[in-house]
Write an enzyme that holds these catalytic residues in place. Structure first.
Site, mmCIF file in Angstrom:
data_model
loop_
_atom_site.group_PDB
_atom_site.id
_atom_site.type_symbol
_atom_site.label_atom_id
_atom_site.label_comp_id
_atom_site.label_asym_id
_atom_site.label_seq_id
_atom_site.Cartn_x
_atom_site.Cartn_y
_atom_site.Cartn_z
ATOM 1 N N HIS A 57 0.817 -1.215 0.000
ATOM 2 C CA HIS A 57 0.000 0.000 0.000
ATOM 3 C C HIS A 57 0.855 1.271 0.000
ATOM 4 O O HIS A 57 0.355 2.352 -0.314
ATOM 5 C CB HIS A 57 -1.006 0.001 1.149
ATOM 6 C CG HIS A 57 -0.453 0.317 2.508
ATOM 7 N ND1 HIS A 57 -0.169 -0.650 3.450
ATOM 8 C CD2 HIS A 57 -0.137 1.498 3.100
ATOM 9 C CE1 HIS A 57 0.274 -0.079 4.565
ATOM 10 N NE2 HIS A 57 0.319 1.228 4.363
ATOM 11 N N ASP A 88 0.113 -7.555 1.403
ATOM 12 C CA ASP A 88 0.569 -6.170 1.573
ATOM 13 C C ASP A 88 2.097 -6.077 1.619
ATOM 14 O O ASP A 88 2.673 -5.395 2.464
ATOM 15 C CB ASP A 88 -0.037 -5.536 2.829
ATOM 16 C CG ASP A 88 0.044 -4.003 2.776
ATOM 17 O OD1 ASP A 88 0.208 -3.454 1.666
ATOM 18 O OD2 ASP A 88 -0.053 -3.367 3.838
ATOM 19 N N GLY A 163 3.535 7.054 7.341
ATOM 20 C CA GLY A 163 4.952 7.173 7.004
ATOM 21 C C GLY A 163 5.791 6.078 7.635
ATOM 22 O O GLY A 163 6.900 5.794 7.193
ATOM 23 N N SER A 165 4.654 2.926 7.818
ATOM 24 C CA SER A 165 4.303 1.676 7.146
ATOM 25 C C SER A 165 5.465 1.158 6.309
ATOM 26 O O SER A 165 6.107 1.908 5.582
ATOM 27 C CB SER A 165 3.089 1.891 6.244
ATOM 28 O OG SER A 165 1.937 2.160 6.990
#
Length: 206
Positions: A57, A88, A163, A165
């Site tokens: 993502h 992900d 930020g 992630s």
């Protein structure tokens, strides 16, 4: 000797990822509107030759992906090697100068309840590396959300901000036990266990 083996060296293997996106959406009158935007996330090296793990993502819909190693101001253009929307996970590759990159090893053990951890990344797109400490507060939790469907996540107490992630969640030996994933309004923080996505990472690399 570039393998990270302690917490103090963890800052050497993280990257800040800046993504420029272009999207096209239909307006109320039926016309198509093109919009542009910039977002940021974190990631980390898994090899000395420039392979990087982050969340899918973080880079989904990207037109360009720029990678900054640590707190360097020089950027590198990244190539997407592959990704898994369900897990992900995305793997990027950059060309490195001679000498290679400091990199993390992935833990072969599941997160342990009460285990002390450290998240490393660039929350809010800050150019300075941020360390946040915590513990594993729940070994397994529902990992599915609106953008992915991982087998399971784990909960921890190290704050995850936009930020963060894609950054590494490391144990006291500097091994990555998980990937910073998401937080919610109830202040629950989640990580993707390395053991859950290790096969996906191997398949993408192969």
């Amino acid at each position: 000797q570039l393998l990270i083996k302690n917490l103090s060296d963890a800052k050497l293997g993280v990257v800040r990822i800046v993504v420029e996106r272009t999207s096209v959406e239909a307006s109320d009158n039926g016309k198509l509107i093109k919009t542009q935007g910039t977002s940021s996330g974190s990631g980390f090296f898994i090899s000395t030759d420039g392979y990087i793990i982050t969340n899918n993502h973080v880079i989904a819909g990207a037109v360009t992906i720029s990678v900054y190693i640590g707190e360097e101001r020089k950027s590198y253009k990244a190539q997407v090697i592959g990704s898994s929307e369900c897990d992900d996970i995305a793997i990027l590759k950059i060309g490195l100068p001679i000498g290679g990159a400091f990199y993390f090893g992935l833990s072969e053990s599941s997160p342990i309840l009460g285990e002390e951890i450290l998240t490393v990344g660039f929350p809010k797109g800050d150019e300075q590396i941020t360390y946040l400490d915590g513990i594993v507060s729940k070994e397994t939790s529902d990992g599915s959300n609106q953008w992915s469907s991982i087998d399971y996540a784990f909960e921890h107490t190290a704050e995850i901000l936009p930020g963060s992630s894609g950054g590494p969640i490391v144990n006291e030996n500097g091994e990555v036990i998980g990937i910073a994933y998401a937080g919610n309004v109830d202040r629950q923080e989640f990580g993707i266990p390395s053991v859950v996505v290790s096969n996906t990472i191997t398949e993408i690399l192969n």
